[in-house]
Design a protein around this motif. Structure first.
Motif, PDB file in Angstrom:
ATOM      1  N   GLU A   1       0.445  -1.177   0.160  1.00 11.67           N
ATOM      2  CA  GLU A   1       0.078   0.790   0.012  1.00 11.67           C
ATOM      3  C   GLU A   1       0.844   1.035   0.013  1.00 11.67           C
ATOM      4  O   GLU A   1       0.441   1.965  -1.037  1.00 11.67           O
ATOM      5  CB  GLU A   1      -0.806  -0.229   1.267  1.00 11.67           C
TER       6      GLU A   1
ATOM      7  N   SER B   1      -7.873  -3.718   0.250  1.00  9.23           N
ATOM      8  CA  SER B   1      -9.366  -2.941   1.246  1.00  9.23           C
ATOM      9  C   SER B   1      -9.816  -4.986   1.114  1.00  9.23           C
ATOM     10  O   SER B   1     -10.505  -5.488   2.368  1.00  9.23           O
ATOM     11  CB  SER B   1     -10.115  -2.528   0.790  1.00  9.23           C
TER      12      SER B   1
ATOM     13  N   LYS C   1      -8.185  -7.673   2.464  1.00  9.23           N
ATOM     14  CA  LYS C   1      -7.581  -7.405   4.391  1.00  9.23           C
ATOM     15  C   LYS C   1      -9.414  -7.785   4.799  1.00  9.23           C
ATOM     16  O   LYS C   1      -9.571  -8.378   6.097  1.00  9.23           O
ATOM     17  CB  LYS C   1      -7.847  -5.887   4.872  1.00  9.23           C
ATOM     18  N   SER C   2      -9.917  -7.435   4.163  1.00  8.23           N
ATOM     19  CA  SER C   2     -11.891  -7.642   5.205  1.00  8.23           C
ATOM     20  C   SER C   2     -11.409  -9.184   4.948  1.00  8.23           C
ATOM     21  O   SER C   2     -12.268  -9.938   6.401  1.00  8.23           O
ATOM     22  CB  SER C   2     -12.625  -6.620   3.597  1.00  8.23           C
TER      23      SER C   2
ATOM     24  N   SER D   1      -5.657  -0.287  -5.440  1.00  6.06           N
ATOM     25  CA  SER D   1      -6.092   0.120  -3.551  1.00  6.06           C
ATOM     26  C   SER D   1      -7.787  -1.329  -2.952  1.00  6.06           C
ATOM     27  O   SER D   1      -7.933  -1.527  -1.976  1.00  6.06           O
ATOM     28  CB  SER D   1      -6.605   1.600  -3.222  1.00  6.06           C
ATOM     29  N   GLU D   2      -8.698  -1.517  -4.283  1.00  5.55           N
ATOM     30  CA  GLU D   2      -9.924  -1.756  -3.779  1.00  5.55           C
ATOM     31  C   GLU D   2      -9.732  -3.320  -3.853  1.00  5.55           C
ATOM     32  O   GLU D   2     -10.205  -3.802  -2.662  1.00  5.55           O
ATOM     33  CB  GLU D   2     -11.247  -1.413  -4.963  1.00  5.55           C
TER      34      GLU D   2
END
Length: 294
Positions: A174, A226, A229-230, A222-223
């Protein structure tokens, strides 16, 4: 709490009449499969013997091995001598009345109803044997489940460690992501300036900005980061549930692979690709452990 599908349990019994030994082994399987190897005396009770296993285990192949040895020598059938003598007397009387000289065969007499009878002791022994066997299966099952829980804790610790490592690498990726765009911008400007050197042509800043914006959009992960990570946080919550979660974890790992593959296809940077390959390696190791989870 995670439970492994690998385990072993053993229980034994011995008295003056018999010895009985029950072994349970479990290995991986997407569904529940029980393979019972029972002595002849217990073949008819397979469902009763397997009942507690089906109630307490959801996934895995369970091998049930029952070894039985009788210490008494008893016949399966007994001869009803009184009934045989009665048949003989009746047939002898009939022979005299009709004047027959035919001999009365003992083999023929034993085939008449009630002469050969099943030994009642065998029926009583079968019921007693079933009761002992079910008790031994329950004991061996408790030991096997305990072993599966211990193995499950080890799997949980390893998955947690690998999950933490993946999150650390995602933080690095990131941070690296905007730097890639900046480096591309510098390379592009330098390349354009080199190509246009000695000419009257000029490339406006707007053209450069548009090209850099397109590159940034193509490389934007980035999506995906994310979502990955979720999935990792869901993985952490799922492994702490007090229920069988192997299939849920398998689904989450598939989604994690999908997000990582998308990032690999978008990343236009050798350093990021190296880190993403490491992320995929760690996810693969998590999946290998999930294969063992109930």
């Amino acid at each position: 709490m995670l439970k492994s599908m690998t385990g072993f349990g053993i229980s034994e019994y011995k008295d003056a009449k018999r010895t009985l030994r029950v072994e349970l082994r479990s290995v991986n399987n997407r569904f529940l499969k029980i393979d019972s190897r029972l002595p002849d005396a217990l073949q008819a009770f397979e469902c009763k013997i397997e009942k507690s296993i089906r109630e307490k285990i959801n996934r895995g192949t369970v091998l049930v091995s029952v070894n039985y040895q009788s210490l008494l020598q008893e016949s399966e059938y007994v001869l009803n001598c009184a009934r045989l003598k009665e048949y003989y007397r009746l047939l002898s009387d009939v022979k005299k009345e009709i004047g027959s000289r035919e001999k009365i065969s003992v083999n023929t007499l034993t085939m008449l109803p009630g002469v050969l009878q099943k030994n009642k002791n065998n029926d009583e022994d079968a019921n007693a044997l079933l009761s002992i066997c079910v008790s031994l299966v329950d004991d061996a099952l408790t030991k096997m489940l305990h072993m599966r829980e211990i193995e499950g804790r080890h799997l949980e610790e390893e998955i947690e460690q690998r999950k933490t490592g993946i999150l650390v690498m995602l933080d690095k990726i990131e941070v690296r992501s905007p730097v890639v765009v900046q480096e591309y911008s510098k390379r592009l400007q330098s390349r354009v300036a080199s190509l246009l050197a000695g000419t009257n042509l000029e490339l406006t800043d707007s053209n450069l900005c548009r090209e850099i914006a397109l590159f940034a959009d193509r490389c934007d992960i980035s999506e995906e980061i994310s979502r990955l990570k979720s999935h990792l946080y869901q993985l952490q919550e799922t492994i702490r549930l007090n229920e069988p979660v192997g299939r849920k974890l398998d689904f989450l790992v598939q989604e994690m692979f999908r997000e990582t593959n998308t990032m690999c296809s978008k990343a236009n940077d050798s350093i990021m690709l190296r880190d993403l390959v490491e992320v995929k390696t760690e996810i693969e190791k998590i999946r290998e452990q999930i294969f063992n989870i109930e």
